[in-house]
Write a protein that holds these residues in place. Structure first.
Motif, mmCIF file in Angstrom:
data_model
loop_
_atom_site.group_PDB
_atom_site.id
_atom_site.type_symbol
_atom_site.label_atom_id
_atom_site.label_comp_id
_atom_site.label_asym_id
_atom_site.label_seq_id
_atom_site.Cartn_x
_atom_site.Cartn_y
_atom_site.Cartn_z
ATOM 1 N N GLU A 59 0.828 -1.217 0.000
ATOM 2 C CA GLU A 59 0.000 0.000 0.000
ATOM 3 C C GLU A 59 0.859 1.263 0.000
ATOM 4 O O GLU A 59 0.531 2.246 -0.650
ATOM 5 C CB GLU A 59 -0.906 0.024 1.232
ATOM 6 N N LYS A 60 1.943 1.243 0.734
ATOM 7 C CA LYS A 60 2.814 2.419 0.863
ATOM 8 C C LYS A 60 3.932 2.444 -0.181
ATOM 9 O O LYS A 60 4.806 3.304 -0.131
ATOM 10 C CB LYS A 60 3.417 2.469 2.267
ATOM 11 N N GLU A 61 3.917 1.466 -1.114
ATOM 12 C CA GLU A 61 4.925 1.369 -2.178
ATOM 13 C C GLU A 61 6.343 1.300 -1.624
ATOM 14 O O GLU A 61 7.257 1.968 -2.093
ATOM 15 C CB GLU A 61 4.774 2.539 -3.155
ATOM 16 N N LEU A 62 6.506 0.474 -0.615
ATOM 17 C CA LEU A 62 7.807 0.344 0.051
ATOM 18 C C LEU A 62 8.464 -1.015 -0.176
ATOM 19 O O LEU A 62 9.317 -1.428 0.591
ATOM 20 C CB LEU A 62 7.642 0.566 1.562
ATOM 21 N N ILE A 63 8.073 -1.719 -1.229
ATOM 22 C CA ILE A 63 8.589 -3.069 -1.476
ATOM 23 C C ILE A 63 9.698 -3.037 -2.527
ATOM 24 O O ILE A 63 9.571 -2.380 -3.550
ATOM 25 C CB ILE A 63 7.477 -3.994 -1.993
ATOM 26 N N GLU A 64 10.761 -3.753 -2.239
ATOM 27 C CA GLU A 64 11.801 -3.994 -3.237
ATOM 28 C C GLU A 64 11.903 -5.508 -3.397
ATOM 29 O O GLU A 64 12.051 -6.225 -2.409
ATOM 30 C CB GLU A 64 13.143 -3.431 -2.784
ATOM 31 N N PHE A 65 11.797 -5.970 -4.639
ATOM 32 C CA PHE A 65 11.914 -7.400 -4.933
ATOM 33 C C PHE A 65 13.298 -7.693 -5.480
ATOM 34 O O PHE A 65 13.851 -6.900 -6.239
ATOM 35 C CB PHE A 65 10.873 -7.833 -5.980
ATOM 36 N N SER A 66 13.838 -8.811 -5.090
ATOM 37 C CA SER A 66 15.104 -9.253 -5.675
ATOM 38 C C SER A 66 15.015 -10.752 -5.921
ATOM 39 O O SER A 66 14.247 -11.459 -5.274
ATOM 40 C CB SER A 66 16.286 -8.930 -4.756
ATOM 41 N N TYR A 67 15.766 -11.208 -6.890
ATOM 42 C CA TYR A 67 15.858 -12.641 -7.153
ATOM 43 C C TYR A 67 17.240 -12.927 -7.685
ATOM 44 O O TYR A 67 17.920 -12.047 -8.212
ATOM 45 C CB TYR A 67 14.778 -13.115 -8.131
ATOM 46 N N GLY A 68 17.660 -14.161 -7.507
ATOM 47 C CA GLY A 68 18.974 -14.537 -8.002
ATOM 48 C C GLY A 68 19.288 -15.984 -7.677
ATOM 49 O O GLY A 68 18.466 -16.711 -7.126
ATOM 50 N N SER A 69 20.484 -16.363 -8.049
ATOM 51 C CA SER A 69 20.919 -17.739 -7.818
ATOM 52 C C SER A 69 22.398 -17.769 -7.513
ATOM 53 O O SER A 69 23.126 -16.824 -7.808
ATOM 54 C CB SER A 69 20.636 -18.610 -9.048
#
Length: 166
Positions: A59-69
């Motif tokens: 809701e507050k636009e405070l998400i950071e997504f990461s992915y990797g291996s």
């Protein structure tokens, strides 16, 4: 998904197919021609989610997504041709709220073994490059599917992971 998100890809620099000499490229191609995929096996899987914190952060636009291996293990036996590579895959959603000190609120981790039989004896460094490169591309769709499944099961509406190619 409501709100804007930022995606980060974690990568490590290792010997790349692009770095190979013409002679090494031929060896890499020979390894490819003489290899047979035996298995792609899920070895371990973990899912963690804090739903309340996740939806507040969205809701507050405070998400950071990461992915990797990362490569957890790798083996090539020149005598038998048995070879495998084990990849640890990870997706994480981090709450970037300064009060929470960048807290992980969603994490999906999976470990896959990709096993090949390789006919012939080849330079170990080239075989290891083959295993890292081809094994990553082979195991990624399984992880991508698992992330989508967990997203659906938990009603998180996580962003769909991108397609990767060789």
């Amino acid at each position: 998904m409501a709100g804007k998100t930022k995606s980060v890809v974690k990568t490590r620099k290792t010997l790349s197919v692009k770095d190979l000499s013409n002679e090494q490229v031929k060896v890499f191609q020979d390894v490819s021609k003489n290899s047979k995929l035996q298995h792609i096996l899920l070895m371990e899987s973990h899912f963690k989610c804090s739903h309340v914190e996740y939806f507040k952060a969205v809701e507050k636009e405070l998400i950071e997504f990461s992915y990797g291996s990362s490569v957890k293990a790798l083996n090539y036996d020149k005598e038998t041709g048995n070879s495998f590579v084990v990849f640890d895959w990870e997706v994480e959603a981090i709450n970037q709220n300064a009060e929470d000190n960048a807290k992980s609120i969603v994490a999906i981790n999976s470990t896959y073994m990709v096993r090949y039989d390789i006919s012939g004896s080849f330079d170990s460094e080239i075989v290891e490059l083959f295993l890292r490169h081809v094994g990553k591309v082979a195991s990624y769709p399984y992880f991508r599917n698992q992330v989508s499944q967990k997203s659906w099961e938990s009603d998180l509406e996580l962003p769909i992971l991108p397609v990767i190619s060789a």
